[in-house]
Design a protein around this motif. Structure first.
Motif, PDB file in Angstrom:
ATOM      1  N   LEU A 187      39.563  35.060  34.441  1.00 27.18           N
ATOM      2  CA  LEU A 187      40.439  34.955  35.723  1.00 27.18           C
ATOM      3  C   LEU A 187      39.655  34.777  36.950  1.00 27.18           C
ATOM      4  N   LEU A 188      38.583  35.924  36.940  1.00 27.37           N
ATOM      5  CA  LEU A 188      38.049  35.736  38.113  1.00 27.37           C
ATOM      6  C   LEU A 188      36.969  34.409  38.292  1.00 27.37           C
ATOM      7  N   LYS A 189      36.589  34.084  37.090  1.00 24.84           N
ATOM      8  CA  LYS A 189      35.636  32.531  37.395  1.00 24.84           C
ATOM      9  C   LYS A 189      36.573  31.715  37.701  1.00 24.84           C
ATOM     10  N   ASP A 190      37.731  31.705  37.479  1.00 18.39           N
ATOM     11  CA  ASP A 190      38.614  30.341  37.874  1.00 18.39           C
ATOM     12  C   ASP A 190      38.907  30.781  39.107  1.00 18.39           C
ATOM     13  N   PHE A 191      38.913  31.872  39.666  1.00 19.80           N
ATOM     14  CA  PHE A 191      39.313  31.983  41.290  1.00 19.80           C
ATOM     15  C   PHE A 191      37.913  31.739  41.904  1.00 19.80           C
ATOM     16  N   ASP A 243      42.272  42.220  28.482  1.00 23.08           N
ATOM     17  CA  ASP A 243      40.861  42.689  28.156  1.00 23.08           C
ATOM     18  C   ASP A 243      39.845  42.011  29.265  1.00 23.08           C
ATOM     19  N   GLU A 244      38.697  42.447  29.130  1.00 23.30           N
ATOM     20  CA  GLU A 244      37.626  42.426  30.142  1.00 23.30           C
ATOM     21  C   GLU A 244      37.169  40.763  30.114  1.00 23.30           C
ATOM     22  N   SER A 245      37.554  40.264  28.978  1.00 25.64           N
ATOM     23  CA  SER A 245      37.008  38.611  29.101  1.00 25.64           C
ATOM     24  C   SER A 245      37.830  37.943  29.559  1.00 25.64           C
ATOM     25  N   GLU A 254      48.134  39.227  41.501  1.00 21.36           N
ATOM     26  CA  GLU A 254      47.049  39.813  40.332  1.00 21.36           C
ATOM     27  C   GLU A 254      45.826  39.550  40.467  1.00 21.36           C
ATOM     28  N   VAL A 255      45.396  38.224  40.687  1.00 22.15           N
ATOM     29  CA  VAL A 255      43.997  37.659  40.446  1.00 22.15           C
ATOM     30  C   VAL A 255      43.294  38.218  41.774  1.00 22.15           C
ATOM     31  N   VAL A 256      44.113  38.036  43.060  1.00 19.73           N
ATOM     32  CA  VAL A 256      43.634  38.411  44.188  1.00 19.73           C
ATOM     33  C   VAL A 256      43.302  40.023  44.334  1.00 19.73           C
ATOM     34  N   ALA A 257      44.024  40.752  43.709  1.00 21.12           N
ATOM     35  CA  ALA A 257      43.677  42.032  43.364  1.00 21.12           C
ATOM     36  C   ALA A 257      42.716  42.314  42.647  1.00 21.12           C
ATOM     37  N   MET A 258      42.515  41.557  41.655  1.00 20.38           N
ATOM     38  CA  MET A 258      41.118  41.839  40.839  1.00 20.38           C
ATOM     39  C   MET A 258      40.127  41.289  41.718  1.00 20.38           C
ATOM     40  N   TYR A 259      39.981  40.243  42.273  1.00 19.85           N
ATOM     41  CA  TYR A 259      38.969  39.827  43.125  1.00 19.85           C
ATOM     42  C   TYR A 259      38.402  40.814  44.310  1.00 19.85           C
ATOM     43  N   LEU A 260      39.470  41.329  45.087  1.00 22.25           N
ATOM     44  CA  LEU A 260      39.339  42.322  46.126  1.00 22.25           C
ATOM     45  C   LEU A 260      38.887  43.682  45.553  1.00 22.25           C
ATOM     46  N   GLY A 261      39.328  44.131  44.510  1.00 24.90           N
ATOM     47  CA  GLY A 261      38.841  45.471  43.809  1.00 24.90           C
ATOM     48  C   GLY A 261      39.918  46.475  44.195  1.00 24.90           C
TER      49      GLY A 261
END
Length: 89
Positions: free
Chosen positions: A18-22, A11-13, A34-41
């Motif tokens: 995960l983005l905050k941790d990054f 979910d969004e939270s 997965e986390v890098v993909a979220m960060y880079l969009g």
């Protein structure tokens, strides 16, 4: 590390966590695609294609696991930042 299909189910939270941790992590910390993909969009599949095509984004592969250093992700993002579309010409 989460599987690709699990990322769509978070979910969004959880994604925000995960983005905050990054963002708060030290520069030398490794992160999964997965986390890098979220960060880079982008999607994890886009990162996979970038690895196959010899992208400028360095990664580490140990066995079947892919990891990106936060430092490298930020440098890649900065290298892709432009101020004018004429820079692409």
């Amino acid at each position: 590390m989460m599987a690709l299909r699990d990322l769509k189910q978070t979910d969004e939270s959880q994604q925000n966590h995960l983005l905050k941790d990054f963002i708060e992590a030290p520069l030398d910390q490794n992160f999964g695609h997965e986390v890098v993909a979220m960060y880079l969009g982008c999607s994890p599949w886009t990162l996979a294609r970038m690895r196959c095509n010899g992208s400028e984004l360095p990664y580490t592969k140990i066995g079947r696991r892919i990891a990106y250093k936060k430092r490298d992700v930020l440098a890649y993002e900065k290298s892709r930042t432009t101020t004018c579309t004429a820079q692409y010409a």
